[in-house]
Design a protein around this motif. Structure first.
Motif, short mmCIF file in Angstrom:
data_model
loop_
_atom_site.label_atom_id
_atom_site.label_comp_id
_atom_site.label_asym_id
_atom_site.label_seq_id
_atom_site.Cartn_x
_atom_site.Cartn_y
_atom_site.Cartn_z
N SER A 55 9.03 -16.57 10.95
CA SER A 55 8.44 -15.29 10.53
C SER A 55 9.48 -14.37 9.92
CB SER A 55 7.75 -14.61 11.72
OG SER A 55 8.68 -14.14 12.67
N LYS A 56 10.70 -14.40 10.44
CA LYS A 56 11.75 -13.56 9.89
C LYS A 56 12.27 -14.13 8.57
CE LYS A 56 11.80 -10.25 12.88
NZ LYS A 56 11.38 -8.89 12.49
N ALA A 57 12.34 -15.45 8.46
CA ALA A 57 12.66 -16.04 7.16
C ALA A 57 11.56 -15.69 6.16
CB ALA A 57 12.78 -17.56 7.29
N GLY A 58 10.33 -15.62 6.65
CA GLY A 58 9.20 -15.28 5.78
C GLY A 58 9.28 -13.86 5.25
N VAL A 59 9.59 -12.89 6.12
CA VAL A 59 9.67 -11.51 5.64
C VAL A 59 10.82 -11.36 4.66
CG1 VAL A 59 11.15 -10.52 7.48
CG2 VAL A 59 9.44 -9.10 6.33
N ASN A 60 11.92 -12.10 4.88
CA ASN A 60 13.02 -12.05 3.93
C ASN A 60 12.57 -12.50 2.54
OD1 ASN A 60 14.68 -11.29 6.04
ND2 ASN A 60 15.63 -13.30 6.28
N GLN A 61 11.84 -13.59 2.49
CA GLN A 61 11.38 -14.11 1.20
C GLN A 61 10.37 -13.17 0.55
OE1 GLN A 61 11.79 -15.68 -1.54
NE2 GLN A 61 11.48 -17.83 -0.98
N LEU A 62 9.45 -12.65 1.34
CA LEU A 62 8.41 -11.77 0.80
C LEU A 62 9.00 -10.48 0.24
CD1 LEU A 62 5.69 -12.22 3.57
CD2 LEU A 62 5.64 -13.16 1.25
N ILE A 63 9.91 -9.86 0.97
CA ILE A 63 10.50 -8.61 0.49
C ILE A 63 11.44 -8.88 -0.68
CG2 ILE A 63 11.95 -6.63 1.11
CD1 ILE A 63 9.11 -6.66 2.35
N HIS A 64 12.15 -9.99 -0.65
CA HIS A 64 13.02 -10.35 -1.77
C HIS A 64 12.18 -10.54 -3.05
CE1 HIS A 64 16.52 -12.01 -3.84
NE2 HIS A 64 15.71 -12.96 -4.29
N GLY A 65 11.08 -11.26 -2.91
CA GLY A 65 10.21 -11.47 -4.07
C GLY A 65 9.64 -10.18 -4.60
N ALA A 66 9.20 -9.31 -3.70
CA ALA A 66 8.64 -8.03 -4.13
C ALA A 66 9.69 -7.16 -4.78
CB ALA A 66 8.05 -7.30 -2.92
N SER A 67 10.94 -7.28 -4.35
CA SER A 67 12.00 -6.47 -4.96
C SER A 67 12.18 -6.80 -6.43
CB SER A 67 13.33 -6.69 -4.21
OG SER A 67 13.92 -7.94 -4.53
N ILE A 68 11.97 -8.05 -6.79
CA ILE A 68 12.09 -8.46 -8.18
C ILE A 68 10.96 -7.87 -9.02
CG2 ILE A 68 12.08 -10.45 -9.74
CD1 ILE A 68 13.28 -12.06 -7.37
N GLU A 69 9.74 -7.99 -8.50
CA GLU A 69 8.59 -7.43 -9.22
C GLU A 69 8.69 -5.91 -9.36
OE1 GLU A 69 3.79 -6.67 -8.65
OE2 GLU A 69 4.78 -8.18 -7.41
N LEU A 70 8.97 -5.22 -8.26
CA LEU A 70 8.99 -3.76 -8.29
C LEU A 70 10.17 -3.23 -9.09
CD1 LEU A 70 7.98 -2.93 -4.61
CD2 LEU A 70 6.55 -2.88 -6.65
N GLY A 71 11.24 -4.00 -9.17
CA GLY A 71 12.40 -3.57 -9.93
C GLY A 71 12.11 -3.36 -11.40
N ARG A 72 11.04 -3.94 -11.89
CA ARG A 72 10.69 -3.79 -13.31
C ARG A 72 10.12 -2.41 -13.62
NH1 ARG A 72 7.97 -9.24 -12.29
NH2 ARG A 72 9.65 -10.75 -12.66
N CYS A 95 15.43 0.33 -4.05
CA CYS A 95 16.15 -0.74 -3.36
C CYS A 95 15.28 -1.24 -2.21
CB CYS A 95 17.48 -0.23 -2.83
SG CYS A 95 18.40 -1.46 -1.86
N CYS A 96 14.90 -2.52 -2.24
CA CYS A 96 14.13 -3.13 -1.15
C CYS A 96 15.05 -4.08 -0.38
CB CYS A 96 12.94 -3.93 -1.71
SG CYS A 96 11.71 -2.95 -2.57
N VAL A 97 15.18 -3.87 0.92
CA VAL A 97 16.09 -4.69 1.70
C VAL A 97 15.48 -5.09 3.04
CG1 VAL A 97 18.23 -3.77 0.72
CG2 VAL A 97 17.17 -2.61 2.67
N HIS A 138 0.80 -1.23 0.00
CA HIS A 138 0.00 0.00 0.00
C HIS A 138 0.84 1.28 0.00
CE1 HIS A 138 -3.93 -1.92 0.32
NE2 HIS A 138 -3.35 -2.81 1.11
N SER A 139 2.16 1.14 0.02
CA SER A 139 3.00 2.34 -0.02
C SER A 139 3.68 2.53 -1.36
CB SER A 139 4.06 2.28 1.09
OG SER A 139 4.98 1.24 0.87
N ARG A 140 3.39 1.68 -2.33
CA ARG A 140 4.05 1.81 -3.64
C ARG A 140 3.83 3.17 -4.26
NH1 ARG A 140 1.55 -3.16 -6.72
NH2 ARG A 140 -0.14 -2.58 -5.29
#
Length: 221
Positions: free
Chosen positions: A140-157, A163-165, A103-105
């Motif tokens: 839960s922390k492994a989960g946020v890592n995966q979710l933000i990593h995945g979103a970084s790929i989509e948003l990078g387009r 930069c999402c970290v 919701h902050s995109r």
């Protein structure tokens, strides 16, 4: 950096980061559950709170998180694992930050450098897990890592300079870590905030999707 948004601004790290940004001359806005009614586990609440903001931010930092929820302590064994404990941790620590990103995109610039950062923790590293235990918090922390990593790929387009970290702040002297501070070297919240901001200020789009500690060092997934 000219303008920043801190989610979880009433917490130990969030409030220290907000203060540090302002001391650096940044126009920093803070949102929290206690002050603004923002509940990161409720999508309507996230949408409403972020929908009231205008303009763009060079930094959006999600400093929310929980180690103990409704009295549930980190599990020492499988016998202590519960469905509610697992679900509660995932909702707060993984789903919450992703809802903020969703919701902050519109608040992120399309053609200028910007950073979206979410607090994670070294214990979320699967490769670095040699102790076991702490099932729900680790997951839960492994989960946020995966979710933000995945979103970084989509948003990078579309957000070519974004930069999402995920960031590990170390063990910080806050209410969050009370009872666990004797296990690791600790730092005051203001020191942790300063170190995280130093890392953030050195990030570029080539760093998107990474999992870093407070010194900027890579943490294994």
């Amino acid at each position: 950096m000219k303008r920043a948004l801190i989610i979880g601004a009433s917490g130990g790290i969030g409030s220290a980061t907000l203060e540090a940004l302002r001391s650096r001359g940044v126009d920093a806005t803070g949102l929290s559950r206690s002050a603004d009614g923002l509940d990161v586990t409720d999508e309507d609440s996230v949408s409403e709170a972020l929908g009231e903001l205008e303009g763009t931010f060079d930094l959006i930092f999600v400093a929310t998180g929980a180690l103990r929820i409704d009295g549930s302590e980190p599990e020492k064994s499988l016998d202590a694992v519960s469905v509610k404990g697992l679900a509660d941790q995932y909702l707060v620590n993984a789903i919450g930050p992703l809802l903020v990103l969703k919701h902050s995109r519109r608040l992120l610039p399309r053609n200028q450098p910007a950073v979206f950062a979410a607090l994670s923790a070294r214990v979320g590293s699967i490769g670095d897990n040699r102790m076991g235990g702490w099932y729900s918090y680790r997951a839960s922390k492994a989960g946020v890592n995966q979710l933000i990593h995945g979103a970084s790929i989509e948003l990078g387009r579309k957000y070519r300079q974004l930069c999402c970290v995920c960031l590990h702040p170390g063990t910080v002297e806050t209410r969050f870590t009370e009872g666990y501070q004797d296990r690791h070297a600790t730092v005051p919240a203001d020191v942790a905030a300063g170190r995280l901001l130093d890392v953030i200020e050195g990030l570029g789009p080539e760093d998107t999707g990474r999992f870093l500690d407070y010194s900027g060092a890579e943490i294994p997934w």
